[in-house]
Write an enzyme that holds these catalytic residues in place. Structure first.
Site, mmCIF file in Angstrom:
data_model
loop_
_atom_site.group_PDB
_atom_site.id
_atom_site.type_symbol
_atom_site.label_atom_id
_atom_site.label_comp_id
_atom_site.label_asym_id
_atom_site.label_seq_id
_atom_site.Cartn_x
_atom_site.Cartn_y
_atom_site.Cartn_z
ATOM 1 N N ARG A 114 45.523 51.130 50.759
ATOM 2 C CA ARG A 114 46.149 51.888 51.860
ATOM 3 C C ARG A 114 45.268 51.952 53.104
ATOM 4 O O ARG A 114 45.766 52.019 54.227
ATOM 5 C CB ARG A 114 46.439 53.319 51.407
ATOM 6 C CG ARG A 114 47.584 53.438 50.441
ATOM 7 C CD ARG A 114 47.611 54.825 49.862
ATOM 8 N NE ARG A 114 46.294 55.176 49.289
ATOM 9 C CZ ARG A 114 45.997 56.312 48.701
ATOM 10 N NH1 ARG A 114 46.896 57.250 48.603
ATOM 11 N NH2 ARG A 114 44.796 56.525 48.208
ATOM 12 N N LYS B 9 42.947 48.696 32.510
ATOM 13 C CA LYS B 9 43.094 49.788 31.571
ATOM 14 C C LYS B 9 43.097 51.100 32.340
ATOM 15 O O LYS B 9 42.562 51.114 33.454
ATOM 16 C CB LYS B 9 41.990 49.758 30.518
ATOM 17 C CG LYS B 9 40.650 50.336 31.007
ATOM 18 C CD LYS B 9 39.681 50.543 29.868
ATOM 19 C CE LYS B 9 39.036 51.898 29.962
ATOM 20 N NZ LYS B 9 37.918 52.137 29.090
ATOM 21 N N HIS C 48 37.886 44.370 29.210
ATOM 22 C CA HIS C 48 36.742 43.540 29.624
ATOM 23 C C HIS C 48 35.766 43.287 28.476
ATOM 24 O O HIS C 48 34.954 42.368 28.543
ATOM 25 C CB HIS C 48 36.037 44.131 30.856
ATOM 26 C CG HIS C 48 35.296 45.386 30.587
ATOM 27 N ND1 HIS C 48 35.882 46.617 30.640
ATOM 28 C CD2 HIS C 48 34.007 45.604 30.264
ATOM 29 C CE1 HIS C 48 34.996 47.543 30.357
ATOM 30 N NE2 HIS C 48 33.838 46.956 30.123
ATOM 31 N N LYS D 238 33.164 39.547 27.214
ATOM 32 C CA LYS D 238 31.715 39.498 27.025
ATOM 33 C C LYS D 238 31.330 38.276 26.200
ATOM 34 O O LYS D 238 32.005 37.930 25.223
ATOM 35 C CB LYS D 238 31.225 40.772 26.319
ATOM 36 C CG LYS D 238 31.259 42.010 27.215
ATOM 37 C CD LYS D 238 30.764 43.221 26.472
ATOM 38 C CE LYS D 238 30.954 44.477 27.283
ATOM 39 N NZ LYS D 238 30.062 44.592 28.435
ATOM 40 N N GLU E 246 26.779 54.958 25.022
ATOM 41 C CA GLU E 246 26.491 54.979 26.454
ATOM 42 C C GLU E 246 25.501 56.104 26.760
ATOM 43 O O GLU E 246 25.545 57.152 26.111
ATOM 44 C CB GLU E 246 27.769 55.229 27.256
ATOM 45 C CG GLU E 246 28.842 54.171 27.063
ATOM 46 C CD GLU E 246 30.093 54.501 27.872
ATOM 47 O OE1 GLU E 246 30.316 53.851 28.887
ATOM 48 O OE2 GLU E 246 30.825 55.428 27.477
ATOM 49 N N ASP F 186 39.924 56.494 25.593
ATOM 50 C CA ASP F 186 39.195 55.714 26.592
ATOM 51 C C ASP F 186 38.448 54.523 25.978
ATOM 52 O O ASP F 186 38.303 53.492 26.623
ATOM 53 C CB ASP F 186 38.196 56.627 27.324
ATOM 54 C CG ASP F 186 37.554 55.936 28.510
ATOM 55 O OD1 ASP F 186 38.311 55.393 29.344
ATOM 56 O OD2 ASP F 186 36.307 55.922 28.608
ATOM 57 N N HIS G 74 38.659 49.234 23.299
ATOM 58 C CA HIS G 74 37.475 48.379 23.116
ATOM 59 C C HIS G 74 37.055 48.250 21.645
ATOM 60 O O HIS G 74 36.867 47.149 21.134
ATOM 61 C CB HIS G 74 36.296 48.926 23.920
ATOM 62 C CG HIS G 74 36.571 49.072 25.379
ATOM 63 N ND1 HIS G 74 37.284 48.147 26.091
ATOM 64 C CD2 HIS G 74 36.233 50.037 26.262
ATOM 65 C CE1 HIS G 74 37.376 48.540 27.350
ATOM 66 N NE2 HIS G 74 36.748 49.686 27.474
HETATM 67 P P1 NAP Z 1 39.163 53.756 42.638
HETATM 68 O O1 NAP Z 1 37.734 53.563 42.980
HETATM 69 O O2 NAP Z 1 39.748 55.128 42.707
HETATM 70 O O3 NAP Z 1 40.019 52.771 43.556
HETATM 71 C C1 NAP Z 1 41.417 52.839 43.610
HETATM 72 C C2 NAP Z 1 41.912 51.787 44.579
HETATM 73 O O4 NAP Z 1 43.318 51.916 44.666
HETATM 74 C C3 NAP Z 1 41.360 51.941 45.983
HETATM 75 O O5 NAP Z 1 41.189 50.664 46.526
HETATM 76 C C4 NAP Z 1 42.472 52.674 46.701
HETATM 77 O O6 NAP Z 1 42.358 52.386 48.067
HETATM 78 C C5 NAP Z 1 43.683 52.036 46.046
HETATM 79 N N1 NAP Z 1 44.881 52.864 46.102
HETATM 80 C C6 NAP Z 1 45.000 54.159 45.748
HETATM 81 N N2 NAP Z 1 46.265 54.577 45.947
HETATM 82 C C7 NAP Z 1 46.949 53.525 46.442
HETATM 83 C C8 NAP Z 1 48.287 53.306 46.834
HETATM 84 N N3 NAP Z 1 49.198 54.303 46.799
HETATM 85 N N4 NAP Z 1 48.645 52.099 47.285
HETATM 86 C C9 NAP Z 1 47.744 51.084 47.353
HETATM 87 N N5 NAP Z 1 46.466 51.221 46.990
HETATM 88 C C10 NAP Z 1 46.067 52.423 46.528
HETATM 89 O O7 NAP Z 1 39.469 53.236 41.157
HETATM 90 P P2 NAP Z 1 38.666 52.113 40.342
HETATM 91 O O8 NAP Z 1 37.514 52.759 39.653
HETATM 92 O O9 NAP Z 1 38.398 50.950 41.221
HETATM 93 O O10 NAP Z 1 39.706 51.742 39.190
HETATM 94 C C11 NAP Z 1 40.809 50.904 39.419
HETATM 95 C C12 NAP Z 1 41.494 50.637 38.081
HETATM 96 O O11 NAP Z 1 40.597 49.974 37.227
HETATM 97 C C13 NAP Z 1 41.923 51.904 37.328
HETATM 98 O O12 NAP Z 1 43.111 51.638 36.623
HETATM 99 C C14 NAP Z 1 40.795 52.130 36.359
HETATM 100 O O13 NAP Z 1 41.214 52.858 35.217
HETATM 101 C C15 NAP Z 1 40.423 50.713 36.008
HETATM 102 N N6 NAP Z 1 39.036 50.555 35.560
HETATM 103 C C16 NAP Z 1 38.002 50.841 36.384
HETATM 104 C C17 NAP Z 1 36.708 50.673 35.933
HETATM 105 C C18 NAP Z 1 35.523 50.945 36.830
HETATM 106 O O14 NAP Z 1 34.400 50.677 36.396
HETATM 107 N N7 NAP Z 1 35.700 51.450 38.018
HETATM 108 C C19 NAP Z 1 36.465 50.198 34.633
HETATM 109 C C20 NAP Z 1 37.549 49.903 33.814
HETATM 110 C C21 NAP Z 1 38.831 50.071 34.285
HETATM 111 P P3 NAP Z 1 43.001 53.287 49.225
HETATM 112 O O15 NAP Z 1 42.598 54.697 48.956
HETATM 113 O O16 NAP Z 1 42.456 52.683 50.470
HETATM 114 O O17 NAP Z 1 44.458 53.077 49.095
#
Ligand code: NAP
Length: 485
Positions: free
Chosen positions: A51, A148, A178, A182, A216, A235, A240
């Site tokens: 966004r 996930k 993920h 690995k 962890e 989680d 996993h």
């Molecule tokens: P995050 O840091 O909160 O990022 C969310 C992303 O979604 C941002 O780019 C945000 O950008 C965008 N977003 C939010 N609302 C939106 C909307 N209405 N329309 C379009 N874009 C939108 O989350 P994250 O940690 O990257 O995680 C992303 C996904 O990966 C999740 O499902 C999470 O469970 C999974 N995941 C993450 C990790 C990790 O290490 N981070 C590990 C495993 C799985 P804007 O606010 O600019 O829209």
């Protein structure tokens, strides 16, 4: 050892959530590393969407920062980085809105693979699928990558599967775990099915028990709100650890192809017995000398009964594993970061060396992280005079040492999995029925905790987890291996 890098054909990869944590820490640095390795052609396009109203230049600058921070300094040659940044585009889009979609569709080149990575919160997965379809981008050879968590329980996973299936065939849906990307996890299959040595012994006749530990040191961090609704069971265990269990326990697939492998994994999940309540230990970490907040403080829920740790004894009711328990445990804020699979073989049936030689059993240890590698503990004679005394020694293969530079720095799981998406290889991704079967096994366990009003046992941050988890083992005259106080 020089690894062969086979370049892929030009593709368009759309990263929804391109400004988020996962994109910054894993996806973009991973893509950059593959670009540096020569696997991503110059004609490929990576289009980020979120966004935030960034211009393309602003987004490239943000990505450059992320890559400098997370991709490894040696790779950050500025010419390569500039060449990579040229591949990047950015389109502001709200997953629930109408703006930006036509612009995105116009950016896609014809006659090439289009992959859409859903790196946004799970509440947006269905919206994205619907809008990709609505805006004419759901072509038969496109694919979607779904992060996930895939559902919160069986009902929500079924709903999500049904929504995705309304717009995409199963062969277009890449549900990411993920852990499957690995290096050592894939090596588990190579060890089992590429060697004559282990597979004949890989059953309840020779294996006493198997332990899987994913420990962890970190706490819930900034994910408190999500985590408190999920807990370690949803989680980590449902996905996993369940995936690791499947790869350890499955029958040899006829070939290394997506459905053959996933059929065998599914059979394992379906053969799992319901878990007895007294075979499960839940824990919740407490503060450590004021250094780190305790779990309840971290999630800002003073009465939370969500577990940050779970250990359990699991039985697989099939011909191969009947009688061999699997002990699984995972937790946060533990003493060490360690993911390891320990296969404990049975004692030799008779000791010719007499009782004073002690009991010795072989142990195959598969380390996923850190220090990926494999150790086989074997029994030998203790060197020196003075009779026949036995001692256990490790035959150690640390990949970094055994495989040279490529082993030192194997591709990150995300790198490998994204390239598999582009190549159209689903072997290391979860199929819809697998995910549903895993939830069908998990749901009654969680429902049981709720029905009994169970509260997790407290454990100290920096410990090995709740004492009851040790008792779970001690009752069976066994002990955990893998992390030490
Ligand atoms: P995050 O840091 O909160 O990022 C969310 C992303 O979604 C941002 O780019 C945000 O950008 C965008 N977003 C939010 N609302 C939106 C909307 N209405 N329309 C379009 N874009 C939108 O989350 P994250 O940690 O990257 O995680 C992303 C996904 O990966 C999740 O499902 C999470 O469970 C999974 N995941 C993450 C990790 C990790 O290490 N981070 C590990 C495993 C799985 P804007 O606010 O600019 O829209």
């Amino acid at each position: 050892m020089v690894s062969r890098v086979i370049p892929v054909d030009p593709f368009d990869l759309v990263i929804f959530g391109g400004t988020g944590d996962l994109a910054r820490r894993k996806i973009l640095p991973g893509l950059f590393r593959r670009f540096c390795a020569g696997q991503i052609p110059d004609a490929a396009a990576i289009i980020a969407a979120a966004r935030s109203p960034h211009s393309v230049d602003e987004y490239r600058a943000l990505t450059a920062d992320a890559i400098r921070e997370f991709s490894g300094v040696a790779l950050c040659n500025d010419d390569r980085l500039q060449a990579f940044l040229k591949r990047l585009d950015y389109v502001p889009i709200d997953a629930r809105g109408i703006d930006g979609w036509a612009a995105l569709a116009a950016r896609l080149s014809p006659d090439r693979v289009h992959a859409f990575y859903f790196s946004v919160g799970p509440g947006l997965f269905a919206d994205l699928a619907e809008r990709i379809h609505l805006h004419g981008m759901a072509s038969p050879d496109c694919r979607i990558v779904v992060e996930k968590p895939f559902g919160h329980d069986l009902a929500s996973a079924r709903d999500l599967n049904a929504t995705l299936a309304a717009h995409f065939d199963e062969g277009q849906i890449y549900r990411i775990d993920h852990y499957l990307g690995k290096e050592t996890v894939q090596n588990l299959m190579a060890i089992r099915f590429g060697n004559m040595l282990f597979e004949p012994l890989w059953n309840s006749q020779y294996v006493d028990h198997i332990q899987v530990t994913v420990a962890e040191t970190v706490g819930v961090g900034g994910r408190g709100e999500y985590y408190d609704r999920a807990g370690a069971m949803r989680d980590m265990m449902q996905n996993h650890l369940m995936q690791l269990l499947c790869l350890i326990a499955m029958e040899p697939p006829a070939k290394f192809d997506p459905d053959a492998v996933r059929d065998e994994k599914l059979k394992v999940i379906r053969a799992l017995d319901p878990v007895e309540p007294h075979h499960i230990v839940r824990g919740q970490y407490e503060a450590l000398d004021g250094e780190h907040p305790g779990y309840r403080e971290a999630v800002n829920q003073p009465r939370s009964t969500t577990e940050s740790y779970v250990a359990m004894k699991v039985h697989i009711s099939n011909w191969r594993w009947a009688g061999t328990p699997f002990y699984l445990r995972t937790g946060k804020r533990l003493v060490a970061r360690s993911s390891v699979i320990n296969v404990m073989f049975k004692d030799a049936p008779h000791s010719i060396f007499g009782p004073e030689a002690g009991r010795h059993a072989n142990l195959l240890s598969i380390r996923l992280q850190p220090n990926e590698g494999i150790t086989l503990q074997v029994t030998i004679k203790e060197p020196g005079p003075g009779g026949m005394r036995l001692v256990d020694v490790p035959l150690d293969m640390t990949f970094a040492e055994a495989l040279g530079p490529e082993g030192e720095d194997p591709p990150d799981a995300y790198e490998r999995l994204i390239m598999d998406v582009i190549r159209g290889n689903q072997t290391l991704f979860m199929r819809g029925d697998e995910v549903e079967a895993a939830w069908a096994w998990t749901d009654p366990i969680i429902a049981g905790w709720q029905a009994r009003g169970e509260v997790p046992k407290p454990y100290d941050s920096g410990s090995v987890g709740p004492g009851d988890a040790d008792l779970l083992m001690k009752r069976d005259h066994r002990e955990w291996r893998g992390i030490k106080p």
